[in-house]
Design a protein around this motif. Structure first.
Motif, PDB file in Angstrom:
ATOM      1  N   ILE A 118      38.156  26.280   0.073  1.00  0.00           N
ATOM      2  CA  ILE A 118      37.145  26.429   1.125  1.00  0.00           C
ATOM      3  C   ILE A 118      37.658  25.829   2.440  1.00  0.00           C
ATOM      4  CG2 ILE A 118      34.812  25.831   1.872  1.00  0.00           C
ATOM      5  CD1 ILE A 118      34.865  27.822  -0.399  1.00  0.00           C
ATOM      6  N   ALA A 119      38.171  24.587   2.372  1.00  0.00           N
ATOM      7  CA  ALA A 119      38.668  23.925   3.581  1.00  0.00           C
ATOM      8  C   ALA A 119      39.818  24.718   4.195  1.00  0.00           C
ATOM      9  CB  ALA A 119      39.112  22.503   3.260  1.00  0.00           C
ATOM     10  N   ALA A 120      40.721  25.204   3.356  1.00  0.00           N
ATOM     11  CA  ALA A 120      41.871  25.967   3.866  1.00  0.00           C
ATOM     12  C   ALA A 120      41.415  27.217   4.606  1.00  0.00           C
ATOM     13  CB  ALA A 120      42.792  26.337   2.704  1.00  0.00           C
ATOM     14  N   LYS A 121      40.396  27.885   4.060  1.00  0.00           N
ATOM     15  CA  LYS A 121      39.876  29.095   4.709  1.00  0.00           C
ATOM     16  C   LYS A 121      39.238  28.763   6.054  1.00  0.00           C
ATOM     17  CE  LYS A 121      37.055  33.179   3.640  1.00  0.00           C
ATOM     18  NZ  LYS A 121      36.211  33.829   2.598  1.00  0.00           N
ATOM     19  N   MET A 122      38.534  27.635   6.114  1.00  0.00           N
ATOM     20  CA  MET A 122      37.924  27.190   7.365  1.00  0.00           C
ATOM     21  C   MET A 122      39.019  26.885   8.401  1.00  0.00           C
ATOM     22  SD  MET A 122      35.478  23.857   7.972  1.00  0.00           S
ATOM     23  CE  MET A 122      34.741  23.480   9.560  1.00  0.00           C
ATOM     24  N   PHE A 123      40.045  26.153   7.979  1.00  0.00           N
ATOM     25  CA  PHE A 123      41.120  25.790   8.908  1.00  0.00           C
ATOM     26  C   PHE A 123      41.891  27.024   9.373  1.00  0.00           C
ATOM     27  CE2 PHE A 123      41.347  21.558   6.379  1.00  0.00           C
ATOM     28  CZ  PHE A 123      40.184  21.127   7.008  1.00  0.00           C
ATOM     29  N   GLU A 124      42.022  28.012   8.494  1.00  0.00           N
ATOM     30  CA  GLU A 124      42.701  29.252   8.873  1.00  0.00           C
ATOM     31  C   GLU A 124      41.922  29.972   9.976  1.00  0.00           C
ATOM     32  OE1 GLU A 124      44.447  33.337   6.774  1.00  0.00           O
ATOM     33  OE2 GLU A 124      42.736  32.297   5.869  1.00  0.00           O
ATOM     34  N   ALA A 125      40.603  30.024   9.828  1.00  0.00           N
ATOM     35  CA  ALA A 125      39.773  30.688  10.841  1.00  0.00           C
ATOM     36  C   ALA A 125      39.905  29.996  12.193  1.00  0.00           C
ATOM     37  CB  ALA A 125      38.310  30.699  10.389  1.00  0.00           C
ATOM     38  N   LEU A 126      39.931  28.664  12.185  1.00  0.00           N
ATOM     39  CA  LEU A 126      40.085  27.912  13.429  1.00  0.00           C
ATOM     40  C   LEU A 126      41.469  28.097  14.024  1.00  0.00           C
ATOM     41  CD1 LEU A 126      38.271  24.631  12.309  1.00  0.00           C
ATOM     42  CD2 LEU A 126      37.399  26.333  13.918  1.00  0.00           C
ATOM     43  N   SER A 127      42.472  28.126  13.162  1.00  0.00           N
ATOM     44  CA  SER A 127      43.848  28.332  13.636  1.00  0.00           C
ATOM     45  C   SER A 127      44.004  29.699  14.284  1.00  0.00           C
ATOM     46  CB  SER A 127      44.821  28.191  12.460  1.00  0.00           C
ATOM     47  OG  SER A 127      46.135  28.518  12.845  1.00  0.00           O
ATOM     48  N   ASP A 128      43.449  30.724  13.638  1.00  0.00           N
ATOM     49  CA  ASP A 128      43.540  32.090  14.192  1.00  0.00           C
ATOM     50  C   ASP A 128      42.872  32.185  15.556  1.00  0.00           C
ATOM     51  OD1 ASP A 128      44.886  32.867  11.936  1.00  0.00           O
ATOM     52  OD2 ASP A 128      43.156  33.828  10.972  1.00  0.00           O
ATOM     53  N   ALA A 129      41.871  31.320  15.807  1.00  0.00           N
ATOM     54  CA  ALA A 129      41.180  31.305  17.099  1.00  0.00           C
ATOM     55  C   ALA A 129      41.829  30.315  18.073  1.00  0.00           C
ATOM     56  CB  ALA A 129      39.713  30.948  16.895  1.00  0.00           C
ATOM     57  N   ASN A 130      42.965  29.750  17.667  1.00  0.00           N
ATOM     58  CA  ASN A 130      43.711  28.800  18.508  1.00  0.00           C
ATOM     59  C   ASN A 130      42.876  27.567  18.872  1.00  0.00           C
ATOM     60  OD1 ASN A 130      46.169  28.082  19.749  1.00  0.00           O
ATOM     61  ND2 ASN A 130      45.439  28.761  21.754  1.00  0.00           N
ATOM     62  N   ILE A 131      42.147  27.073  17.883  1.00  0.00           N
ATOM     63  CA  ILE A 131      41.306  25.886  18.076  1.00  0.00           C
ATOM     64  C   ILE A 131      41.950  24.698  17.379  1.00  0.00           C
ATOM     65  CG2 ILE A 131      39.055  24.831  17.569  1.00  0.00           C
ATOM     66  CD1 ILE A 131      37.874  27.677  17.747  1.00  0.00           C
ATOM     67  N   ASN A 132      42.228  23.656  18.131  1.00  0.00           N
ATOM     68  CA  ASN A 132      42.901  22.475  17.592  1.00  0.00           C
ATOM     69  C   ASN A 132      41.884  21.512  16.982  1.00  0.00           C
ATOM     70  OD1 ASN A 132      45.302  20.865  17.177  1.00  0.00           O
ATOM     71  ND2 ASN A 132      44.498  19.485  18.751  1.00  0.00           N
ATOM     72  N   ILE A 133      42.248  20.921  15.851  1.00  0.00           N
ATOM     73  CA  ILE A 133      41.402  19.952  15.158  1.00  0.00           C
ATOM     74  C   ILE A 133      41.945  18.549  15.413  1.00  0.00           C
ATOM     75  CG2 ILE A 133      40.564  19.168  12.907  1.00  0.00           C
ATOM     76  CD1 ILE A 133      41.038  22.064  11.899  1.00  0.00           C
ATOM     77  N   SER A 134      41.079  17.646  15.869  1.00  0.00           N
ATOM     78  CA  SER A 134      41.549  16.282  16.129  1.00  0.00           C
ATOM     79  C   SER A 134      41.201  15.313  15.001  1.00  0.00           C
ATOM     80  CB  SER A 134      40.980  15.750  17.451  1.00  0.00           C
ATOM     81  OG  SER A 134      39.573  15.646  17.391  1.00  0.00           O
ATOM     82  N   MET A 135      40.121  15.572  14.253  1.00  0.00           N
ATOM     83  CA  MET A 135      39.729  14.722  13.139  1.00  0.00           C
ATOM     84  C   MET A 135      39.062  15.584  12.071  1.00  0.00           C
ATOM     85  SD  MET A 135      38.079  11.486  15.282  1.00  0.00           S
ATOM     86  CE  MET A 135      38.127  10.263  13.971  1.00  0.00           C
ATOM     87  N   ILE A 136      39.163  15.142  10.820  1.00  0.00           N
ATOM     88  CA  ILE A 136      38.563  15.863   9.699  1.00  0.00           C
ATOM     89  C   ILE A 136      37.862  14.862   8.782  1.00  0.00           C
ATOM     90  CG2 ILE A 136      38.995  17.311   7.660  1.00  0.00           C
ATOM     91  CD1 ILE A 136      41.617  18.213   9.035  1.00  0.00           C
ATOM     92  N   THR A 137      36.697  15.239   8.274  1.00  0.00           N
ATOM     93  CA  THR A 137      36.037  14.446   7.245  1.00  0.00           C
ATOM     94  C   THR A 137      35.433  15.389   6.216  1.00  0.00           C
ATOM     95  OG1 THR A 137      34.367  12.748   6.785  1.00  0.00           O
ATOM     96  CG2 THR A 137      33.848  14.334   8.511  1.00  0.00           C
ATOM     97  N   THR A 138      35.412  14.976   4.959  1.00  0.00           N
ATOM     98  CA  THR A 138      34.899  15.835   3.895  1.00  0.00           C
ATOM     99  C   THR A 138      34.009  15.043   2.942  1.00  0.00           C
ATOM    100  OG1 THR A 138      36.734  15.414   2.370  1.00  0.00           O
ATOM    101  CG2 THR A 138      37.020  17.205   3.954  1.00  0.00           C
TER     102      THR A 138
END
Length: 402
Positions: free
Chosen positions: A354-374
């Motif tokens: 699930i997390a990988a799919k979320m990060f893929e969607a953000l990457s494809d939109a060229n959106i950088n992630i600065s922090m992650i919590t789960t």
């Protein structure tokens, strides 16, 4: 015959036409043979207007006096709604927070309910009155007026439902239920028939504005079934309860919170107890911390970054700067143009990827992630605020528009 608690938000009672509409919902419930207790918020922008009036005379008023002022909004609403129902020929009475025995602590502006003396309420219900109660307010042990914070009327309603052992607590809003995302921002958002307490609590805590998170927490604790539905359309809403009938969806919704600021404490001594010192100082000032990230130690130092809401940013920085030497840090760096985008669903804990799919969607939109919590049922990322709407849309599309 059932006992039903109904709550109506400010937009639902914003004007005379809306008041008549709400009165119709209430009296229909009453005519069906139910006992009815109603909790009402201040009309429309009344609370904001009162805050502006306070600023005109004192830019920094005491929290106690602000509570006295802000409680007026709900009192206007309950009296007008009672008058509307009265004209329709139904027995009705309006009561303030103190009249229904809503006892709170003394944390003005963000008080917590600890007890309700329901004797007056039960007496009015025995007389077959429809009871209209001012939400958002109570009294402390000194008989001072307190308020529960924004969204506090939801909590008032659930607290009353708990005290009265109500059969159902209905939360009426300007949307017709809980959606997979904010339907005003994402038109493809889907309405949910049911959602668990845990999922709703995560969504409410992470920025979804349908329900106040403290109300969901209380409903879960006392197993009060909630229903979120529209005050403008007569149709079923979304049930919030412990167990849902439908098979668990992988994800239940996407939430966005733009009230996010990041604090980075640089060069903390890399030894045991420093994180405790830092966060105990902030806890003493009632600064709520959300996401925390600690860097790998280097040169006998480490950096700790964390997020707070924007209102607490200045206080957090002030506390840390006053104690830089004690925590062995070199400086504090902040950033306040951030947002948190979260994916929530009870099915996530048993479905990898699930997390990988979320990060893929953000990457494809060229959106950088600065922090992650789960957690077991959520993944949250901190990103630039300017990209929040895009991020919520692409993440929603990745999971719901397949």
């Amino acid at each position: 015959m059932s006992l039903i608690v109904q709550k109506f938000g400010g937009s639902s009672v914003a004007n005379a036409e809306r008041l008549r509409n709400v009165a119709g919902i209430i009296t229909d419930t009453y005519k069906a043979g139910n006992d009815v207790v109603v909790v009402v918020s201040a009309q429309g922008d009344t609370t904001d207007d009162l805050i502006e009036k306070a600023k005109e005379v004192n830019p920094s008023p005491s929290k106690r006096e602000m509570d006295v002022l802000l409680s007026v909004g709900e009192q206007i609403s309950i009296s007008l709604l009672a008058m509307t129902i009265e004209k329709m020929g139904f027995p009705v009475i309006s009561l303030t927070g103190w009249q229904v025995g809503m006892k709170t602590n003394s944390d003005h502006g963000n008080a917590r309910i600890y007890n309700i003396n329901s004797e007056r309420l039960r007496s009015e219900l025995m007389r077959k009155n429809i009871v209209i109660v001012a939400g958002f307010q109570g009294i402390n042990r000194y008989d001072d007026i307190t308020t529960l914070g924004r969204g506090g009327s939801d909590t008032s309603a659930v607290a009353l439902a708990t005290a009265l052992k109500a059969d159902l607590c209905q939360i009426y809003t300007d949307v017709d239920g809980v959606y997979t995302a904010d339907p005003r921002k994402i038109p493809t958002a889907k309405k949910l028939d049911e959602i668990t307490f845990d999922e709703m609590l995560e969504l409410a805590s992470l920025g979804a504005q349908v329900l106040h998170n403290r109300s969901v927490e209380m409903a879960k604790k006392h197993n009060i079934e909630l229903e979120v539905l529209s005050s403008l359309e007569r149709k079923p809403g979304t049930k919030v309860k412990e167990v849902v009938k439908m098979e668990k969806m992988l994800v239940r919704g996407v939430a966005v919170d733009k009230d996010v600021a990041k604090v980075a404490v640089i060069g903390i001594a890399d030894k045991p107890g420093m994180a405790f010192k830092l966060f105990s100082l902030l806890a003493a000032k009632k600064v709520n911390i959300d996401v925390i990230l600690q860097s790998v130690g280097r040169d006998n130092t480490k950096d700790i970054s964390f997020t707070v809401n924007k209102a607490n940013l200045d206080l957090a920085v002030s506390v840390i700067n006053e104690n830089l030497e004690m925590i062995g840090a070199s400086k504090v760096v902040t950033k306040d143009n951030l947002a948190k985008v979260s994916l929530v669903g009870a099915g996530m804990q048993s479905n990898p990827g699930i997390a990988a799919k979320m990060f893929e969607a953000l990457s494809d939109a060229n959106i950088n992630i600065s922090m992650i919590t789960t957690s077991e049922i959520k993944v949250s990322v901190i990103i630039d605020e300017a990209q929040a709407e895009t991020a919520s849309r692409v993440v929603h599309d990745a999971f719901f528009n397949i």
